[in-house]
Design a protein around this motif. Structure first.
Motif, short mmCIF file in Angstrom:
data_model
loop_
_atom_site.label_atom_id
_atom_site.label_comp_id
_atom_site.label_asym_id
_atom_site.label_seq_id
_atom_site.Cartn_x
_atom_site.Cartn_y
_atom_site.Cartn_z
N UNK A 80 0.81 -1.21 0.00
CA UNK A 80 0.00 0.00 0.00
C UNK A 80 0.85 1.27 0.00
N UNK A 81 2.15 1.14 0.17
CA UNK A 81 3.04 2.31 0.22
C UNK A 81 3.60 2.70 -1.14
N UNK A 82 3.23 1.97 -2.20
CA UNK A 82 3.88 2.18 -3.50
C UNK A 82 3.72 3.61 -4.04
N UNK A 83 2.64 4.29 -3.74
CA UNK A 83 2.45 5.67 -4.21
C UNK A 83 2.73 6.72 -3.13
N UNK A 84 3.07 6.26 -1.94
CA UNK A 84 3.31 7.19 -0.83
C UNK A 84 4.69 7.82 -0.99
N UNK A 85 4.70 9.15 -0.97
CA UNK A 85 5.95 9.90 -1.09
C UNK A 85 6.40 10.51 0.23
N UNK A 86 5.46 10.61 1.18
CA UNK A 86 5.80 11.23 2.47
C UNK A 86 5.02 10.54 3.59
N UNK A 87 5.68 10.43 4.73
CA UNK A 87 5.06 9.89 5.94
C UNK A 87 5.36 10.87 7.07
N UNK A 88 4.31 11.30 7.74
CA UNK A 88 4.45 12.22 8.87
C UNK A 88 4.03 11.46 10.11
N UNK A 89 4.92 11.43 11.11
CA UNK A 89 4.62 10.66 12.33
C UNK A 89 4.66 11.54 13.57
N UNK A 90 3.89 11.13 14.52
CA UNK A 90 3.92 11.67 15.88
C UNK A 90 3.80 10.46 16.80
N UNK A 91 4.95 9.79 16.99
CA UNK A 91 4.96 8.60 17.83
C UNK A 91 5.18 9.00 19.27
N UNK A 92 4.63 8.23 20.17
CA UNK A 92 4.77 8.54 21.59
C UNK A 92 5.82 7.69 22.29
N UNK A 93 6.42 6.78 21.56
CA UNK A 93 7.42 5.91 22.17
C UNK A 93 8.52 5.60 21.18
N UNK A 94 9.70 5.29 21.66
CA UNK A 94 10.81 4.69 20.93
C UNK A 94 11.07 5.31 19.55
#
Length: 146
Positions: free
Chosen positions: A35-49
């Protein structure tokens, strides 16, 4: 779009926002690489590690292009923008964040000073040798980057 992971991701989506989750949950979601084949950017707000998050996302073909820390109601949040591309990161890049470590905004310095003080106050009460050594190493790492 609100969805369980990225199973229902439309083919024209080029940016994912994964916020308010732990690193393990984000990694599980991203394991659906098809499902990531067209994804160019990932924005995260992780709370751990954040170390493991930076490591995993960079290992699946994304590089860190921006990082910010914010504080809301005495809770620190680190928001990371990854974009397609390759970049080599050393341990300190993955642990502290390459952009945050380079720019060292006040919130970053305050967080790591507080973390160092916390560990310094706690370390003498630790009886487990491995935990003691890990804490000592983290204090040394923090001292070197500040």
């Amino acid at each position: 779009m609100l969805s369980n992971g990225i199973d229902d991701l439309a083919n024209d989506v080029d940016t994912l926002v994964l916020a308010g989750l732990g690193t393990n949950t984000i990694i599980e979601i991203l394991k659906n690489n098809a499902k990531l084949k067209n994804v160019k950017a990932i924005i995260t707000d992780a709370h751990t590690d954040l170390y493991s998050l930076r490591e995993y996302v960079s290992n699946i073909g994304f590089k860190i292009v921006n990082e910010i820390m914010i504080n809301d109601m005495k809770i620190n949040y680190t928001i990371i923008r990854f974009e397609l591309g390759k970049e080599q990161y050393d341990f300190n890049d993955l642990f502290f964040g390459p952009i945050l470590r380079k720019n060292q905004p006040e919130i970053f310095k305050a967080y790591w000073k507080e973390r160092k003080n916390y560990l310094s106050n706690l370390i003498n009460n630790v009886t487990d040798k491995q935990k003691y050594e890990n804490m000592k190493l983290e204090i040394e790492r923090i001292s070197k980057i500040l």
